[in-house]
Enzyme design. Sequence first.
Site, PDB file in Angstrom:
ATOM      1  N   CYS A  98       0.869  -1.177   0.000  1.00  0.00           N
ATOM      2  CA  CYS A  98       0.000   0.000   0.000  1.00  0.00           C
ATOM      3  C   CYS A  98       0.904   1.224   0.000  1.00  0.00           C
ATOM      4  CB  CYS A  98      -0.998  -0.006   1.149  1.00  0.00           C
ATOM      5  SG  CYS A  98      -0.302   0.187   2.775  1.00  0.00           S
TER       6      CYS A  98
ATOM      7  N   CYS B 221      -4.738  -1.154  -0.903  1.00  0.00           N
ATOM      8  CA  CYS B 221      -5.240   0.221  -0.854  1.00  0.00           C
ATOM      9  C   CYS B 221      -6.748   0.225  -1.065  1.00  0.00           C
ATOM     10  CB  CYS B 221      -4.601   1.058  -1.956  1.00  0.00           C
ATOM     11  SG  CYS B 221      -2.813   0.952  -1.945  1.00  0.00           S
TER      12      CYS B 221
ATOM     13  N   CYS C 134      -3.400   3.641  -5.806  1.00  0.00           N
ATOM     14  CA  CYS C 134      -2.768   2.377  -5.448  1.00  0.00           C
ATOM     15  C   CYS C 134      -1.462   2.261  -6.220  1.00  0.00           C
ATOM     16  CB  CYS C 134      -3.707   1.232  -5.803  1.00  0.00           C
ATOM     17  SG  CYS C 134      -3.833   0.033  -4.509  1.00  0.00           S
TER      18      CYS C 134
END
Length: 159
Positions: A10, A82, A90
């Site tokens: 992430c 994400c 992302c």
Amino acid sequence: MQTMNLLFLCTGNSCRSVLSEAIFNHLAPAGWKAISAGSQPAGQLHPRAVALLQRKGISTDGYYSKSWDDLPVSPEVVITVCGSAAGETCPAYLGPVLRAHWGVEDPSHVVGTEEEIAAAFERAYQIIRTRIEAFLALPADRMLDKQALEHIGTLGAAC
């Protein structure tokens, strides 16, 4: 499958990807390892994520917020966590690997009472754990199947 390296990715690598790394490593068979990283690491783990893992009996020893530039191994699978509904960008890992998206909203962005914030962290934990358990339950010949991995990313609460 004897060994497998997964990367949970992430942006900040302080909460969702670290939860994923710790849960996976707690549940996975010997020889399988998850790592986590961020495209723009926060530099520290979110204290609520660490406390939650400790309450669940999951070790956080050795975990830290790190960049995807500092990976100790090359992963076979990269799973982004994400939450797209939050308008996050992302990161796209550029290595030649199988990629899947298991979006989870960031509980560290929840504003509210102590109970509401704790509930958001618990929700994120439960979604991640459900998905990891589903992945680990796959037959060996489906673990590197993109369609199966993407389906797992729909389990739990919608993001």
